[in-house]
Design a protein around this motif. Sequence first.
Motif, mmCIF file in Angstrom:
data_model
loop_
_atom_site.group_PDB
_atom_site.id
_atom_site.type_symbol
_atom_site.label_atom_id
_atom_site.label_comp_id
_atom_site.label_asym_id
_atom_site.label_seq_id
_atom_site.Cartn_x
_atom_site.Cartn_y
_atom_site.Cartn_z
ATOM 1 N N ARG A 182 36.816 53.829 37.283
ATOM 2 C CA ARG A 182 35.948 52.741 36.259
ATOM 3 C C ARG A 182 36.022 51.520 36.245
ATOM 4 N NH1 ARG A 182 39.379 56.726 32.492
ATOM 5 N NH2 ARG A 182 37.908 58.506 33.005
ATOM 6 N N ALA A 183 37.588 51.454 36.898
ATOM 7 C CA ALA A 183 36.895 49.509 36.736
ATOM 8 C C ALA A 183 36.472 49.438 37.799
ATOM 9 C CB ALA A 183 38.349 49.339 37.396
ATOM 10 N N ALA B 285 50.679 41.729 48.893
ATOM 11 C CA ALA B 285 49.311 42.391 49.207
ATOM 12 C C ALA B 285 48.831 43.589 48.653
ATOM 13 C CB ALA B 285 49.256 42.400 50.632
ATOM 14 N N MET B 286 49.618 43.729 47.978
ATOM 15 C CA MET B 286 49.645 45.499 47.293
ATOM 16 C C MET B 286 48.770 45.229 46.097
ATOM 17 S SD MET B 286 49.217 49.036 47.056
ATOM 18 C CE MET B 286 50.498 50.245 47.896
ATOM 19 N N GLY B 287 49.235 43.536 45.899
ATOM 20 C CA GLY B 287 49.171 43.600 43.953
ATOM 21 C C GLY B 287 47.623 42.750 44.157
ATOM 22 N N THR C 271 42.907 46.830 46.553
ATOM 23 C CA THR C 271 42.073 47.733 44.927
ATOM 24 C C THR C 271 43.124 49.057 45.272
ATOM 25 O OG1 THR C 271 40.232 48.072 46.887
ATOM 26 C CG2 THR C 271 39.878 46.843 45.597
ATOM 27 N N GLU C 272 44.158 48.825 45.734
ATOM 28 C CA GLU C 272 44.740 50.477 46.097
ATOM 29 C C GLU C 272 45.627 50.566 44.118
ATOM 30 O OE1 GLU C 272 45.300 52.327 48.132
ATOM 31 O OE2 GLU C 272 44.219 50.994 49.345
ATOM 32 N N THR C 273 45.762 49.333 43.322
ATOM 33 C CA THR C 273 45.933 49.334 42.354
ATOM 34 C C THR C 273 44.993 48.933 41.145
ATOM 35 O OG1 THR C 273 47.509 47.527 41.979
ATOM 36 C CG2 THR C 273 48.410 49.488 42.762
ATOM 37 N N VAL D 215 46.307 46.790 39.617
ATOM 38 C CA VAL D 215 46.417 44.663 39.259
ATOM 39 C C VAL D 215 45.311 44.258 39.402
ATOM 40 C CG1 VAL D 215 48.590 42.604 39.996
ATOM 41 C CG2 VAL D 215 49.006 45.441 39.309
ATOM 42 N N GLU D 216 45.042 43.831 40.159
ATOM 43 C CA GLU D 216 43.875 42.727 41.063
ATOM 44 C C GLU D 216 42.329 42.755 40.148
ATOM 45 O OE1 GLU D 216 40.450 43.171 42.528
ATOM 46 O OE2 GLU D 216 40.748 45.189 41.885
ATOM 47 N N TYR D 217 42.077 43.896 39.377
ATOM 48 C CA TYR D 217 41.009 43.922 38.544
ATOM 49 C C TYR D 217 41.664 43.445 37.232
ATOM 50 C CZ TYR D 217 37.949 45.941 34.980
ATOM 51 O OH TYR D 217 36.603 46.115 34.211
ATOM 52 N N CYS D 218 42.993 43.213 36.430
ATOM 53 C CA CYS D 218 43.254 42.972 35.480
ATOM 54 C C CYS D 218 43.137 41.330 35.482
ATOM 55 C CB CYS D 218 44.903 43.505 35.326
ATOM 56 S SG CYS D 218 44.646 45.234 35.077
ATOM 57 N N PHE D 219 43.950 40.782 36.669
ATOM 58 C CA PHE D 219 43.776 39.404 37.236
ATOM 59 C C PHE D 219 42.790 38.878 36.470
ATOM 60 C CE2 PHE D 219 42.956 36.724 40.003
ATOM 61 C CZ PHE D 219 43.831 35.388 40.356
#
Length: 381
Positions: free
Chosen positions: A29-30, A333-335, A338-340, A342-346
């Motif tokens: 969804r994100a 790099a995981m942060g 788009t695996e999690t 977190v980058e969207y929250c950023f």
Amino acid sequence: MTIDDHRTEFAAAARAFARDRLAAGALERAHAHGYPWDVAQLLADQGLLGLTIPERDGGQGGTLLDAVTAIQEVGMVCPKSADVVQAGNFGALRTFAEYASDEQKARFLPGFLAGTALLGLAMSEPEAGSAVTDLTTSAMREGDDYVVDGTKIWSTHSVEATVYLVYVRFGPGVSGIGSVLVERGTPGLEIGKPSTYLSGEDWAELRFDGCRIPAENVLLGPGGFKRQISGFNVERLGNAARSLALGRLAFTTAREHVLARRQFGRPLAEFQGIQWKFADMALALDSAQLLLDRAAGGAVDGLPSAYDTSVAKLAANRAGFLAADQSLQVMGAMGYSTETLVEYCFRRTRGWMIAGGSTEILQNRIAEEVLGRRFSQRVAR
Ligand SMILES: Cc1cc2nc3c(=O)[nH]c(=O)nc-3n(C[C@H](O)[C@H](O)[C@H](O)COP(=O)(O)OP(=O)(O)OC[C@H]3O[C@@H](n4cnc5c(N)ncnc54)[C@H](O)[C@@H]3O)c2cc1C
């Protein structure tokens, strides 16, 4: 039951619902474009839309603190679904519900509360951003109608909204400002080509060119600006609550990561440089949460004070972004991938430092209260 007991119980129910029904598709969804109408229906069925709207108007008759609790519990699981909680409780809908006539409520509220209709807020203009009272979009009376002319930009949900709450000028000066409701499809309203924010959200220019609406669509006539901004303080708390929820989501994701991920033969969590980042994030998130709770808990008739709102939004915007940024950093790099989420929250928390009253405009408002003086930002005439 005490207020604290009620909040704990309500939070647990909202959390269980979010984990059960929203967690699975959260990442997808994100990154999806468009308004998640399916989530809106789910939230409506769960009683999470219209939380602060009186039962006589079809709402849940709850408090602003209930709405803050709901948006945070949903946001910590599925950020995109929290936008639906915002639209159904904090956004233009709250201003609408506060000031609409019985006829307007009967016409529009059922769809908004059922999750089948969506209200967008059209306030900003090309030459009126922070200086919103410079807006030039006009509404001129012609017989039983008003004719709206002007351009609005940057509106959240402008691409999908079914109705727009449009700030307009009925006459000169701040006292000439009010608002009208314009339904999608009204002749003279052209919705421009969608453009995208850093967050991935779409927005479109709204062009009003001889757009004729019935006089019954006036929400607040001349002199309505101050009341609109009182309603807008609720929207600001929704932005603050989502900032903290997304900061917290990034924080918990990063916490799990540093406990599990090993480098140099030991978990990342054992490095002091990592630990102190978590201490700073916890401090920022917890202190901003107290300010948010103060603003929501102290609301009178559902409307928070301007000062409490400004302090809460400033603290929450900074804390949410700090937590998302630092969480991304400790995940390497995981942060950044788009695996999690977190980058969207950023990306999302960055936007709330601009939207709904930028952090600088909030600082101006707080300073005025502290110093007991009003400082006009305009050039002296
Ligand atoms: C994600 C997002 C969603 C949005 N949703 C909506 C929406 O639904 N409806 C809507 O109408 N608008 C919406 N907006 C627009 C938003 O309200 C404006 O972006 C905001 O008011 C700032 O206006 P501006 O972008 O024109 O910046 P400007 O006003 O040009 O400001 C630029 C910079 O200068 C600073 N600045 C300006 N004046 C001062 C001052 N006096 N003192 C110190 N610093 C100052 C600002 O803080 C900012 O950092 C949204 C924006 C974003 C980013």
